[in-house]
Scaffold this motif. Structure first.
Motif, PDB file in Angstrom:
ATOM      1  N   UNK A  17     -40.361 -38.679  31.074  1.00  0.00           N
ATOM      2  CA  UNK A  17     -41.716 -39.034  30.681  1.00  0.00           C
ATOM      3  C   UNK A  17     -42.575 -38.951  31.925  1.00  0.00           C
ATOM      4  N   UNK A  73     -46.707 -38.150  33.246  1.00  0.00           N
ATOM      5  CA  UNK A  73     -48.105 -37.856  32.939  1.00  0.00           C
ATOM      6  C   UNK A  73     -48.731 -37.260  34.189  1.00  0.00           C
ATOM      7  N   UNK A 122     -52.142 -35.588  36.078  1.00  0.00           N
ATOM      8  CA  UNK A 122     -53.593 -35.477  36.014  1.00  0.00           C
ATOM      9  C   UNK A 122     -54.081 -34.383  36.952  1.00  0.00           C
ATOM     10  N   UNK A 133     -47.822 -31.103  26.899  1.00  0.00           N
ATOM     11  CA  UNK A 133     -49.032 -30.990  26.075  1.00  0.00           C
ATOM     12  C   UNK A 133     -50.148 -31.837  26.644  1.00  0.00           C
ATOM     13  N   UNK A 134     -51.374 -31.493  26.301  1.00  0.00           N
ATOM     14  CA  UNK A 134     -52.529 -32.249  26.798  1.00  0.00           C
ATOM     15  C   UNK A 134     -53.794 -31.443  26.671  1.00  0.00           C
ATOM     16  N   UNK A 135     -54.692 -31.635  27.638  1.00  0.00           N
ATOM     17  CA  UNK A 135     -56.008 -30.995  27.570  1.00  0.00           C
ATOM     18  C   UNK A 135     -56.068 -29.697  28.365  1.00  0.00           C
ATOM     19  N   UNK A 180     -55.482 -33.690  31.678  1.00  0.00           N
ATOM     20  CA  UNK A 180     -54.213 -34.413  31.597  1.00  0.00           C
ATOM     21  C   UNK A 180     -53.152 -33.575  30.921  1.00  0.00           C
ATOM     22  N   UNK A 181     -51.903 -33.838  31.304  1.00  0.00           N
ATOM     23  CA  UNK A 181     -50.729 -33.264  30.638  1.00  0.00           C
ATOM     24  C   UNK A 181     -49.677 -34.349  30.513  1.00  0.00           C
ATOM     25  N   UNK A 182     -49.053 -34.387  29.371  1.00  0.00           N
ATOM     26  CA  UNK A 182     -47.898 -35.245  29.165  1.00  0.00           C
ATOM     27  C   UNK A 182     -46.653 -34.365  29.100  1.00  0.00           C
TER      28      UNK A 182
END
Ligand SMILES: [Zn+2]
Ligand SMILES: [Zn+2]
Lengths: 176, 176
Positions: free
Chosen positions: B4, B6, B8, B133-135, B149-151
């Motif tokens: 996990x 995240x 930025x 996935x993200x923006x 952001x990406x997760x």
């Protein structure tokens, strides 16, 4: 109770009145003429999660012109939920933007002040515990016409970094 | 081992040569003149996860013009990883688009055939087990200049719906 939902768009229009209704009003037959499917569509799920806010809603989106989503934000603001919105500097004045209306209603809105080309995020944090993030801007086109995804999760390992990033962006873009 | 992360953006440029190098080459001093920070930046983490693919890489992005990311895709393709790319119909020919080059190299690329206004996703699935996935679109601006952001997650409850959606879009957009 872990929440993990993945929502895909575009999404058929269906009536969302029951999500805004409370008490007796939610038991009245709805005169709208739209679909009232029992199985929730993606947009209804998105609204359901946003409207579950009791304390706070932090919204960080590139573009915000979806009238149903601005209705939801106003609904929460009116109920005393602490709403904060961060948007892109250049896209806050596009046709149909809800930002002016939200500001008039007293919702605190900040826009990107830095030299970043765009504030391109599309995420929201509900009550500091539930994250909605993905490709979906808060526009009508995104919901009704685009291929889009949203992830809804309350996994603290995922939510915490987004909560922190919102707070950083909120402070960094204080116009005062 | 649950993953996990995240990530930025924007992200400082640093050298990513070691991520592409293997064997002895990875031990040579690098002559590039860029930063070689020990702490990984967001873009290096993204490349690291993509380059970890051993069997397959499914990429579904609105816009693909980032040359480092196309280098990573070609690197995997050359190593025999089964790469598939889905992009937006209108954005596949923008300036700097890597799609023509990927197709020339033999990477299967499909674009949105439906009447959806845009194929606006920004996600990738590595070996069917890891989701990014993200923006973030796969452009230089997104990585270097935008707030994004990406997760990254290998939670099967999250990865499975995206894997299914990729397969649906892949089949729905078969030009044959
Ligand atoms: Zn109705
Ligand atoms: Zn170097």
């Amino acid at each position: 109770a872990r929440v993990t939902e993945v929502l895909f768009f575009p999404c058929e229009s269906s009536c969302v009145e029951r999500l805004f209704a409370s008490g007796d009003a939610s038991k009245q037959p709805c005169p709208c003429g739209m679909s009232h499917s029992l199985k929730d569509d993606s947009f209804s799920r998105l609204l359901f999660h946003l409207l579950s806010a009791r304390v706070s809603l932090d919204v960080c989106v590139f573009s915000f012109s979806n009238t149903e989503l601005s209705r939801a934000v106003l609904h929460l603001h009116t109920r005393g939920v602490c709403v904060r919105v961060i948007v892109d500097r250049d896209y806050m004045y596009i046709t149909g933007s809800q930002i002016g209306m939200l500001r008039k209603a007293g919702v605190p809105v900040r826009h990107e002040l830095s030299r970043a080309v765009h504030m391109h995020h599309k995420f929201a944090v509900v009550d500091g515990r539930l994250l909605v993030c993905g490709s979906l801007n808060w526009t009508m086109t995104a919901v009704q016409s685009n291929q889009e995804n949203l992830l809804v999760t309350d996994d603290p390992a995922v939510v915490a970094p987004y909560r922190g990033q919102f707070q950083r962006l909120w402070l960094a873009n204080d116009p005062a």
